[in-house]
Write a protein that holds these residues in place. Structure first.
Motif, mmCIF file in Angstrom:
data_model
loop_
_atom_site.group_PDB
_atom_site.id
_atom_site.type_symbol
_atom_site.label_atom_id
_atom_site.label_comp_id
_atom_site.label_asym_id
_atom_site.label_seq_id
_atom_site.Cartn_x
_atom_site.Cartn_y
_atom_site.Cartn_z
ATOM 1 N N VAL A 37 -24.644 164.049 37.197
ATOM 2 C CA VAL A 37 -25.902 163.351 37.388
ATOM 3 C C VAL A 37 -26.785 163.703 36.200
ATOM 4 O O VAL A 37 -26.744 164.831 35.705
ATOM 5 C CB VAL A 37 -26.582 163.771 38.706
ATOM 6 C CG1 VAL A 37 -27.941 163.114 38.844
ATOM 7 C CG2 VAL A 37 -25.692 163.408 39.899
ATOM 8 N N ARG A 38 -27.576 162.758 35.737
ATOM 9 C CA ARG A 38 -28.483 163.066 34.638
ATOM 10 C C ARG A 38 -29.903 162.662 34.998
ATOM 11 O O ARG A 38 -30.118 161.825 35.870
ATOM 12 C CB ARG A 38 -28.047 162.361 33.347
ATOM 13 C CG ARG A 38 -28.174 160.845 33.366
ATOM 14 C CD ARG A 38 -27.589 160.244 32.110
ATOM 15 N NE ARG A 38 -27.735 158.792 32.077
ATOM 16 C CZ ARG A 38 -27.210 158.010 31.141
ATOM 17 N NH1 ARG A 38 -26.485 158.550 30.143
ATOM 18 N NH2 ARG A 38 -27.391 156.711 31.185
ATOM 19 N N GLN A 39 -30.838 163.271 34.309
ATOM 20 C CA GLN A 39 -32.236 162.926 34.517
ATOM 21 C C GLN A 39 -32.933 162.871 33.175
ATOM 22 O O GLN A 39 -33.027 163.885 32.468
ATOM 23 C CB GLN A 39 -32.929 163.925 35.441
ATOM 24 C CG GLN A 39 -34.342 163.514 35.809
ATOM 25 C CD GLN A 39 -34.879 164.245 37.022
ATOM 26 O OE1 GLN A 39 -34.366 165.278 37.415
ATOM 27 N NE2 GLN A 39 -35.928 163.690 37.623
ATOM 28 N N LYS A 43 -38.060 160.077 34.506
ATOM 29 C CA LYS A 43 -37.253 159.220 35.391
ATOM 30 C C LYS A 43 -36.593 160.054 36.485
ATOM 31 O O LYS A 43 -36.512 161.270 36.391
ATOM 32 C CB LYS A 43 -36.180 158.490 34.587
ATOM 33 C CG LYS A 43 -36.735 157.518 33.556
ATOM 34 C CD LYS A 43 -35.626 156.684 32.935
ATOM 35 C CE LYS A 43 -36.183 155.678 31.957
ATOM 36 N NZ LYS A 43 -35.112 154.853 31.340
ATOM 37 N N GLY A 44 -36.129 159.365 37.501
ATOM 38 C CA GLY A 44 -35.431 160.035 38.582
ATOM 39 C C GLY A 44 -33.992 160.324 38.231
ATOM 40 O O GLY A 44 -33.484 159.866 37.200
ATOM 41 N N PRO A 45 -33.302 161.087 39.065
ATOM 42 C CA PRO A 45 -31.890 161.389 38.827
ATOM 43 C C PRO A 45 -31.045 160.120 38.819
ATOM 44 O O PRO A 45 -31.261 159.219 39.630
ATOM 45 C CB PRO A 45 -31.513 162.289 40.012
ATOM 46 C CG PRO A 45 -32.805 162.814 40.533
ATOM 47 C CD PRO A 45 -33.814 161.741 40.267
ATOM 48 N N GLU A 46 -30.097 160.073 37.906
ATOM 49 C CA GLU A 46 -29.186 158.933 37.797
ATOM 50 C C GLU A 46 -27.753 159.430 37.953
ATOM 51 O O GLU A 46 -27.277 160.242 37.164
ATOM 52 C CB GLU A 46 -29.337 158.242 36.437
ATOM 53 C CG GLU A 46 -28.344 157.094 36.226
ATOM 54 C CD GLU A 46 -28.316 156.594 34.788
ATOM 55 O OE1 GLU A 46 -28.985 157.207 33.921
ATOM 56 O OE2 GLU A 46 -27.609 155.597 34.511
ATOM 57 N N TRP A 47 -27.067 158.945 38.968
ATOM 58 C CA TRP A 47 -25.658 159.282 39.146
ATOM 59 C C TRP A 47 -24.839 158.671 38.023
ATOM 60 O O TRP A 47 -25.038 157.509 37.648
ATOM 61 C CB TRP A 47 -25.178 158.765 40.492
ATOM 62 C CG TRP A 47 -23.694 158.838 40.654
ATOM 63 C CD1 TRP A 47 -22.944 159.947 40.961
ATOM 64 C CD2 TRP A 47 -22.760 157.765 40.509
ATOM 65 N NE1 TRP A 47 -21.616 159.612 41.017
ATOM 66 C CE2 TRP A 47 -21.473 158.285 40.737
ATOM 67 C CE3 TRP A 47 -22.895 156.414 40.195
ATOM 68 C CZ2 TRP A 47 -20.323 157.508 40.677
ATOM 69 C CZ3 TRP A 47 -21.757 155.626 40.130
ATOM 70 C CH2 TRP A 47 -20.482 156.191 40.371
ATOM 71 N N ALA A 92 -30.960 163.016 28.125
ATOM 72 C CA ALA A 92 -31.300 163.455 29.480
ATOM 73 C C ALA A 92 -30.804 164.892 29.663
ATOM 74 O O ALA A 92 -30.056 165.420 28.839
ATOM 75 C CB ALA A 92 -30.641 162.556 30.522
ATOM 76 N N TYR A 94 -28.284 166.876 31.840
ATOM 77 C CA TYR A 94 -27.062 166.540 32.580
ATOM 78 C C TYR A 94 -26.710 167.682 33.526
ATOM 79 O O TYR A 94 -26.645 168.842 33.118
ATOM 80 C CB TYR A 94 -25.910 166.284 31.606
ATOM 81 C CG TYR A 94 -26.012 164.946 30.924
ATOM 82 C CD1 TYR A 94 -27.014 164.698 29.985
ATOM 83 C CD2 TYR A 94 -25.127 163.914 31.234
ATOM 84 C CE1 TYR A 94 -27.128 163.458 29.370
ATOM 85 C CE2 TYR A 94 -25.229 162.679 30.621
ATOM 86 C CZ TYR A 94 -26.230 162.451 29.690
ATOM 87 O OH TYR A 94 -26.342 161.222 29.087
ATOM 88 N N TYR A 95 -26.447 167.311 34.770
ATOM 89 C CA TYR A 95 -26.128 168.281 35.811
ATOM 90 C C TYR A 95 -24.738 168.002 36.376
ATOM 91 O O TYR A 95 -24.410 166.842 36.663
ATOM 92 C CB TYR A 95 -27.126 168.189 36.963
ATOM 93 C CG TYR A 95 -28.565 168.448 36.597
ATOM 94 C CD1 TYR A 95 -29.397 167.405 36.185
ATOM 95 C CD2 TYR A 95 -29.107 169.729 36.684
ATOM 96 C CE1 TYR A 95 -30.716 167.642 35.857
ATOM 97 C CE2 TYR A 95 -30.441 169.971 36.371
ATOM 98 C CZ TYR A 95 -31.232 168.913 35.949
ATOM 99 O OH TYR A 95 -32.551 169.150 35.626
ATOM 100 N N ALA A 109 -27.040 160.669 43.630
ATOM 101 C CA ALA A 109 -27.388 162.059 43.334
ATOM 102 C C ALA A 109 -27.672 162.858 44.595
ATOM 103 O O ALA A 109 -27.288 164.026 44.701
ATOM 104 C CB ALA A 109 -28.590 162.079 42.401
#
Length: 125
Positions: A37-39, A43-47, A92, A94-95, A109
């Motif tokens: 997932v990145r942010q 912006k909000g989290p993006e899968w 972003a 990245y998680y 996410a």
């Protein structure tokens, strides 16, 4: 204690590539679906992508499809995200994330239970 630790972020020029890694501990890794997932700033989290615990099912977001490759090595509790043809909009944090395997693989996410601390990816000339 569950720990996910990302590495490999950094600054890369547009069109370049980068490989992110994530090591897991404190869990029986083969029992977990995993994902990235990145942010981006503001912006909000993006899968981005998910991979089932058995490595059988793999999914990518439209923004990642064709440019990112997600893999896992259960024996090493290791995840990898290879990113190619990077664009400035890929900038972003990245998680990596994990969820105990269930009937479906996570596609958002918020479905993940465990998160890493994140690694910054900056795409800029």
């Amino acid at each position: 204690e569950v720990q996910l630790v990302e590495s490999g972020g950094g600054l890369v020029q547009p069109g370049g590539s980068l490989r992110l890694s994530c090591t897991a501990s404190g869990i029986t890794f083969g029992n977990y679906d995993v994902g990235w997932v990145r942010q981006a700033p503001g912006k909000g989290p993006e899968w981005i992508s998910s991979l089932s615990n058995d490595n059988y099912s793999q999914y990518y977001s439209d923004s990642a499809k064709g440019r990112f490759t997600f893999s896992r090595e259960n024996a090493k509790s290791l995840l990898s995200l290879e990113m190619f043809y990077l664009k400035p909009e890929d900038t972003a944090v990245y998680y990596c994330a994990a969820k105990l395997a269930g009937e479906t693989v996570p596609f958002t996410a918020c479905e993940f239970d465990h998160w890493g601390q994140g690694t910054q990816v900056t795409v800029s000339s």
